[in-house]
Structures are given as structure tokens and as C-alpha cells.
Write a protein that holds these residues in place. Structure first.
Motif, short mmCIF file in Angstrom:
data_model
loop_
_atom_site.label_atom_id
_atom_site.label_comp_id
_atom_site.label_asym_id
_atom_site.label_seq_id
_atom_site.Cartn_x
_atom_site.Cartn_y
_atom_site.Cartn_z
N VAL A 141 44.84 46.77 46.76
CA VAL A 141 43.66 45.98 47.04
C VAL A 141 44.09 44.66 47.68
N ASP A 142 43.14 44.03 48.34
CA ASP A 142 43.42 42.79 49.06
C ASP A 142 43.32 41.59 48.11
N ASN A 149 45.27 35.64 44.87
CA ASN A 149 45.01 36.70 43.89
C ASN A 149 43.88 37.62 44.33
N THR A 150 43.89 38.83 43.75
CA THR A 150 42.75 39.71 43.94
C THR A 150 41.63 39.30 43.00
N THR A 151 40.53 40.01 43.04
CA THR A 151 39.36 39.70 42.23
C THR A 151 38.95 40.91 41.41
N ALA A 152 38.16 40.68 40.38
CA ALA A 152 37.66 41.79 39.57
C ALA A 152 36.78 42.72 40.40
N ASP A 153 36.03 42.17 41.35
CA ASP A 153 35.18 43.00 42.20
C ASP A 153 36.01 43.96 43.06
N ARG A 154 37.09 43.48 43.60
CA ARG A 154 37.96 44.34 44.41
C ARG A 154 38.56 45.45 43.55
N ALA A 156 37.30 46.64 40.74
CA ALA A 156 36.22 47.56 40.35
C ALA A 156 35.94 48.57 41.47
N ALA A 157 35.95 48.08 42.72
CA ALA A 157 35.67 48.97 43.85
C ALA A 157 36.78 49.99 44.06
N ALA A 179 40.62 37.62 32.30
CA ALA A 179 39.62 38.02 31.32
C ALA A 179 38.67 39.05 31.90
N GLU A 180 38.23 38.84 33.14
CA GLU A 180 37.33 39.79 33.78
C GLU A 180 38.03 41.14 34.03
N VAL A 181 39.29 41.07 34.42
CA VAL A 181 40.05 42.30 34.63
C VAL A 181 40.22 43.05 33.32
#
Length: 441
Positions: A141-142, A149-154, A156-157, A179-181
Motif C-alpha cells: 500500500v502507499d 506512513n500509510t493510513t488505516a483507510d489504505r 482497509a482497502a 490504534a486504528e490499525v
């Protein structure tokens, strides 16, 4: 015998006093701009560090033993984690952590060849290599340019039917949204391996990084927050995973006796495993295909000494980062880093990205800084999928890797480690501003 012990102890202390005196013969040299190297990273070693190593050597602590165990206990306590297992490098720590998830001891939860592990494309190979080495498939992921850093949205996708784990590093000490991850992983019943090698002492939402994953890792290479010269550690609150990590590190053996012990479980000759004869010596029963990735007490002695200085080192890293940011803010052609929202990083470095429309290139700026003896580093491998080692490997990409490519082409970083003084930081700022001013004209 008692007299010999007293004389021997006195001699030991005499030698250590001499070591302290020897250390003081090498005072710090004054900083000379343009002559004194300003390293991107490095170890900061003092008199106590030298004495700790010599003391362990005098006691002939040549293998992993009591000092290594003491470090493991103190390090785990410092993070508030139940178990820590010392190993010979951060790379080995990552290998052990990911390999532990393939253990038969995990039964139906174990990772199997072909299962997917989500990770980032822009990073260091040792976060990704264990995935491939275990026959698993990286899903890249990007990242965001500002945080690295990557994001939780990336993430999740990127989750698909074969996704079983997430293995991500905190970029240059800046926490990813751990925490989100973690919440996302729990929702989808995924393991999390948290590569904390560059972020020891960082926090996210007031909680130390390295405490969010099912397993987490740290490196003690000289570039990192504390050092053993070489070394690393795997941490977990899960006693089953801890037992697996220990087995994999120690040849794959099933026995958990300390070196020199013979029968801690009192079942040494009373067990039946595999197709071995009943009562086969438990010290030589192997439940995993493992390695020998232990370290030594001499290294652990240095680690114990360095661990006492971690708060000081963390504060200095943060101070140097803030001073660099204040000095470089508003510099034309440079995009400066941002801490992840809700985080307090113990920075590994100060990253910068040369803007697409800047009147200079990354290579030109780095060359200028090199001429002034200011060390720089790229953001590790940049986009790993572009490297020869990975061109023919099986992997999947989720979304695009646009920012990972920008990192590859335009991002670099300078040091913030505790060996850099205010005078050095100011010289780095002055040099960058001078270069940019000349390039903009």
C-alpha cells in the motif's frame, strides 16, 4: 577461597577504574563547520557504556546468559509488555516475529504459504523480506508524503479473502495510526506485527509504540535509539507467541531451559513427541524449523547501560527535530514532515521532499550538503517494487504507489540523533537555506 574472591573483586574494580580513566583521555572535540562530519545517525557512547562492556568481558560473558535475561526483563518492563526476547539484530527480530505466525502451535490461525500480509512499499527491506521468506504474499500500500506512513483507510482497502496479517513499520520514528490499525485488525481477525525499530520511545494517543501489535520488534544497531552494536528484540503480551519466538530463535528446540540448566520442567525424560522414542531427552527435541539468532551478554551489558539513557536520548531527538523544523519552515522548494495526528514521535531522522517545481534536484542538494560534510540518507529503499530483488517476486499492489514513487525520486533525510548539537543543527539549517537561496536566484 574467600580471600581469592576478595582480591579478584578488588582487581576487577581496579581494572574498571582504569577503563574510566582511559575513556576520559578522549574528550569530545569542538565542532568545526565544514570539517567535522555531521552524521545522519550514530551511537552515542559514554564512560558507563565502555565500563559495562569491559566488566562483562572480564567475567567472560561470551554467550547469552544472565545479563541477556536481565536486559529482556528490564526492557519488557520499560514498555509495559509481558515478554521480550533478545536476538542478534532488528532484521532477525522481524524474521522471528513474522515466522512465529506460521507455527503449528497456532493451529487454524497459523499463516500458510500463499496467505497475504499487508505492508508498505516505501520502507526498509527487512519489514518485507520475512513475508517472502515464509512463502507469503506481500500486499503493498502507499504512504502519505507528509508523515511517511500509510493510513488505516489504505490498509482497509487492501484487505482481501487471503489477507491474514499486517506488518508495518513506523516511518523514521513517526507513528503510523496504530490504534486504528489495531481496531481494523481485530475486526477482520488479522495479526499485527509492529516494526518499532525506528521508533523506540514514540507514542501514539499517549501509548508507547511497540505495544499495539500481537508482536513488535526493535533494533539495537548503532543507528537506532539505543545500541548494543548489533542486536534486536521481539516483544509480545501473548505467552504462546513468546514461546514460539524463543523456540525459533534457539534452533527450534522445544526445551525452554536456560543455558546450563538441564530439567526446569522436571519432564526431561518423560515426554513423547513426534515419532521419537518415549522419554527422549527434551533438550534435543525440536518443535520448529528454527535458527540460532541469539546475542551475547557483552552486547546485553551495553544495552542495559544504554537503556538508562533512553529518556535523555528521546528528549534530544525531539529537540533536534523541532530546531530543524523551526529553522527550515518556509524554505522554498522543500516540503517538510508532519507528525502523525495524535502522536509524539521520537524521531529517527528529519525527512524532506524536494517539491516537483523546485529549481533544484534532490541530487544537487545532497551533493551540496555532502561537500559541507553533512550526512544525508534517502528514505531507505523508496518503492521496493522497483528494486531488482523484488521484480520477479509474487506480490499484490492495492491502489497505486504514487507517493512511494515520489519518495523514491525526491525524498531524503538528515540526522537528529543525540550526537548532533545545537551548533550542528544550526549549520545544517544555514547550509540548506544558503543552497536554496542560490538555486532560486
Amino acid at each position: 577461597m574467600r580471600t581469592v574472591e576478595i582480591v579478584s573483586g578488588a582487581r576487577h574494580e581496579d581494572i574498571l577504574d582504569s577503563v574510566r580513566a582511559y575513556h576520559r583521555e578522549f574528550p569530545d572535540k569542538p565542532f568545526v563547520p565544514g570539517s567535522t562530519p555531521i552524521l545522519a545517525s550514530g551511537a552515542v557512547l559514554n564512560e558507563d557504556d565502555r565500563v559495562a562492556m569491559v566488566s562483562a568481558a572480564l567475567d567472560m560473558r561470551i554467550a547469552a546468559g544472565t545479563i541477556a535475561r536481565k536486559f529482556e526483563r528490564q526492557f519488557a518492563r520499560s514498555l509495559g509488555i509481558r515478554k521480550a526476547h533478545l536476538t542478534n539484530s532488528g532484521s532477525s527480530a522481524n524474521l522471528l516475529a513474522l515466522s512465529a505466525l506460521t507455527s503449528p502451535m497456532l493451529e487454524e490461525r497459523r499463516l500458510q504459504p500463499g496467505d497475504e500480509v499487508i505492508t508498505v512499499a516505501a520502507g526498509f527491506p527487512t519489514t518485507v523480506n520475512p513475508i517472502l521468506q515464509n512463502g507469503l504474499v506481500p500486499v503493498f500500500v502507499d504512504v502519505d508524503l507528509a508523515t511517511g506512513n500509510t493510513t488505516a483507510d489504505r490498509i482497509a482497502a487492501a484487505i482481501g479473502p487471503r489477507t491474514r496479517a499486517i506488518m508495518v513499520a513506523h516511518a523514521l520514528g513517526n507513528p503510523f495510526p496504530a490504534a486504528e490499525v489495531r481496531e481494523l485488525a481485530d475486526e477482520h481477525e488479522l495479526f499485527v506485527v509492529e516494526d518499532n525499530c525506528d521508533a523506540l520511545g514514540s507514542t501514539y494517543r499517549g501509548r508507547l509504540t511497540g505495544t499495539f501489535g500481537d508482536l513488535s520488534t526493535v533494533s539495537f544497531y548503532p543507528a537506532h535509539h539505543i545500541t548494543m552494536g548489533e542486536g534486536g528484540c521481539v516483544m509480545t503480551d501473548n505467552v504462546v507467541l513468546a514461546r514460539i519466538v524463543e523456540s525459533l530463535r534457539d534452533w527450534g528446540r522445544d526445551c525452554w531451559c536456560e543455558p546450563g540448566e538441564d530439567d526446569r520442567c522436571h519432564l526431561r525424560f518423560k515426554q513423547s513427541m513426534g515419532t521419537l522414542p518415549a522419554g527422549y531427552d527434551h533438550k534435543y527435541i525440536f518443535s520448529h524449523v528454527g535458527y540460532n539468532l541469539k546475542t551475547t551478554d557483552v552486547q546485553a551489558a551495553l544495552g542495559l547501560s544504554q537503556l538508562q539513557r533512553l529518556p535523555e536520548f528521546t528528549a534530544t531527538r525531539k529537540h533536534n527535530w523541532r530546531r530543524l523544523y523551526a529553522g527550515l519552515e518556509g524554505t522554498e522548494g522543500l516540503e517538510l514532515p508532519e507528525a502523525t495526528e495524535g502522536s509524539d514521535p521520537s524521531w529517527f531522522g528529519f525527512p524532506m521532499t524536494v517539491a516537483q517545481d523546485a529549481p533544484f534536484t534532490r541530487r544537487e542538494l545532497i551533493s551540496f550538503l555532502d561537500g559541507r560534510r553533512i550526512g544525508t540518507r534517502l528514505l531507505f529503499a523508496g518503492n521496493l517494487t522497483r528494486h531488482p530483488a523484488y521484480l520477479e517476486r509474487e506480490y499484490r499492489v492495492s491502489g497505486d504507489l504514487t507517493n512511494s514513487d515520489i519518495v523514491t525520486e525526491r525524498t531524503f533525510w538528515v540526522g537528529v540523533y543525540p550526537g548532533i548539537s545545537d551548533e550542528m543543527v544550526d549549520y545544517v539549517v544555514e547550509s540548506i537555506r544558503e543552497f536554496v537561496k542560490g538555486a532560486v536566484r
